[in-house]
Scaffold this motif. Structure first.
Motif, short mmCIF file in Angstrom:
data_model
loop_
_atom_site.label_atom_id
_atom_site.label_comp_id
_atom_site.label_asym_id
_atom_site.label_seq_id
_atom_site.Cartn_x
_atom_site.Cartn_y
_atom_site.Cartn_z
N PHE A 130 0.82 -1.21 0.00
CA PHE A 130 0.00 0.00 0.00
C PHE A 130 0.86 1.26 0.00
O PHE A 130 0.50 2.25 -0.62
N ARG A 131 1.98 1.21 0.66
CA ARG A 131 2.90 2.36 0.64
C ARG A 131 3.42 2.60 -0.78
O ARG A 131 3.50 3.73 -1.25
N ALA A 132 3.74 1.51 -1.47
CA ALA A 132 4.24 1.63 -2.85
C ALA A 132 3.15 2.15 -3.78
O ALA A 132 3.41 3.00 -4.63
N ILE A 133 1.93 1.66 -3.61
CA ILE A 133 0.82 2.14 -4.45
C ILE A 133 0.58 3.62 -4.18
O ILE A 133 0.39 4.41 -5.11
N ALA A 134 0.58 4.00 -2.91
CA ALA A 134 0.33 5.40 -2.54
C ALA A 134 1.39 6.33 -3.11
O ALA A 134 1.11 7.50 -3.38
N GLY A 135 2.60 5.83 -3.34
CA GLY A 135 3.67 6.64 -3.91
C GLY A 135 3.67 6.65 -5.43
O GLY A 135 4.53 7.28 -6.04
N SER A 136 2.73 5.98 -6.04
CA SER A 136 2.66 5.91 -7.51
C SER A 136 1.86 7.07 -8.07
O SER A 136 1.04 7.66 -7.39
N HIS A 137 2.11 7.36 -9.31
CA HIS A 137 1.38 8.42 -10.01
C HIS A 137 0.18 7.88 -10.78
O HIS A 137 -0.74 8.62 -11.10
N LEU A 138 0.23 6.60 -11.13
CA LEU A 138 -0.77 5.97 -11.96
C LEU A 138 -0.73 4.49 -11.66
O LEU A 138 0.31 3.95 -11.31
N ALA A 139 -1.87 3.81 -11.80
CA ALA A 139 -1.91 2.36 -11.60
C ALA A 139 -2.63 1.70 -12.76
O ALA A 139 -3.63 2.20 -13.26
N LEU A 140 -2.08 0.59 -13.20
CA LEU A 140 -2.74 -0.29 -14.16
C LEU A 140 -3.23 -1.47 -13.34
O LEU A 140 -2.42 -2.20 -12.77
N CYS A 141 -4.55 -1.64 -13.24
CA CYS A 141 -5.13 -2.62 -12.32
C CYS A 141 -5.97 -3.65 -13.04
O CYS A 141 -6.73 -3.31 -13.94
N ALA A 142 -5.89 -4.88 -12.54
CA ALA A 142 -6.86 -5.89 -12.92
C ALA A 142 -8.16 -5.52 -12.23
O ALA A 142 -8.16 -5.00 -11.11
N SER A 143 -9.27 -5.74 -12.90
CA SER A 143 -10.57 -5.44 -12.31
C SER A 143 -10.77 -6.34 -11.09
O SER A 143 -10.59 -7.55 -11.17
N GLY A 144 -11.11 -5.75 -9.96
CA GLY A 144 -11.33 -6.54 -8.75
C GLY A 144 -10.90 -5.77 -7.51
O GLY A 144 -11.00 -4.55 -7.46
N THR A 145 -10.38 -6.50 -6.54
CA THR A 145 -9.99 -5.92 -5.25
C THR A 145 -8.97 -4.80 -5.42
O THR A 145 -9.02 -3.80 -4.70
N ALA A 146 -8.06 -4.96 -6.37
CA ALA A 146 -7.02 -3.95 -6.57
C ALA A 146 -7.62 -2.58 -6.90
O ALA A 146 -7.10 -1.56 -6.47
N THR A 147 -8.72 -2.57 -7.63
CA THR A 147 -9.32 -1.28 -7.98
C THR A 147 -9.86 -0.58 -6.73
O THR A 147 -9.77 0.64 -6.61
N LEU A 148 -10.39 -1.34 -5.79
CA LEU A 148 -10.85 -0.78 -4.53
C LEU A 148 -9.68 -0.23 -3.73
O LEU A 148 -9.72 0.90 -3.24
N GLU A 149 -8.61 -1.01 -3.63
CA GLU A 149 -7.43 -0.58 -2.88
C GLU A 149 -6.83 0.70 -3.46
O GLU A 149 -6.53 1.65 -2.73
N VAL A 150 -6.65 0.72 -4.76
CA VAL A 150 -6.06 1.89 -5.43
C VAL A 150 -7.00 3.09 -5.31
O VAL A 150 -6.56 4.21 -5.06
N GLY A 151 -8.29 2.86 -5.49
CA GLY A 151 -9.26 3.94 -5.38
C GLY A 151 -9.28 4.56 -3.99
O GLY A 151 -9.35 5.78 -3.84
#
Length: 168
Positions: free
Chosen positions: A111-132
């Motif tokens: 989550f720290r790594a995602i929060a430090g990202s500028h953009l995410a390419l996500c598979a549809s599912g749980t990852a979209t909730l986490e990134v959102g």
């Protein structure tokens, strides 16, 4: 996908300095004097099931290679806890062969790594909730099976009753 990401990544993002532990080979992104990031970080979240990883990860990695030719972008693979490093090894080897450098992988502090990202390419599912929930702009990918694609294409009509060309 590429156009939106290039537009976003070339806009720059002000960051001071971010470093992550647990990333193979280490990764540090430092800002330029102007306050614009030297490279936009694109988190890649291909999912947690082997079948979706096989379907999406090669396309996600290809998209990041295209983006890297057009803008300063640093792809960062976020490994789901349920996915083994051994399963990902062939994908990582292929990326290194194609890109000429290894792909950074985050196994811990996801989550720290995602929060430090500028953009995410996500598979549809749980990852979209986490990134959102982290407020990171994302491109959501889902790959339809051949029959599902053909059925969806046949069912999608415009207001005038004509088939609409859609990118599925």
């Amino acid at each position: 996908v590429v156009g939106a990401a290039v537009l976003f990544s070339t806009g720059g993002a002000a960051i001071k300095s971010t470093s992550y532990t647990g990333i193979r080979g280490g990764l540090e992104v430092a800002s330029l004097r102007s306050g614009v990031a030297a490279a936009a970080i694109a988190a890649i979240l291909p999912g947690s099931r082997r079948s979706e990883i096989r379907a999406l990860l090669p396309r996600m990695l290809a998209a990041t290679r295209v983006l890297a030719r057009q803008a300063e972008i640093e792809p960062l693979l976020i490994q789901a806890p349920s996915v083994s490093s051994e399963f990902l090894a062939p994908f990582l080897a292929e990326y290194e062969k194609e890109a000429g450098r290894p792909l950074a992988v985050v196994r811990e502090e996801r989550f720290r790594a995602i929060a430090g990202s500028h953009l995410a390419l996500c598979a549809s599912g749980t990852a979209t909730l986490e990134v959102g929930l982290l407020g990171i702009p994302m491109l959501v990918l889902y790959r339809l099976g051949a029959w599902s694609y053909l059925l969806a294409r046949a069912l999608v009509l415009t207001g005038e009753g004509e088939r609409e060309e859609i990118a599925l």
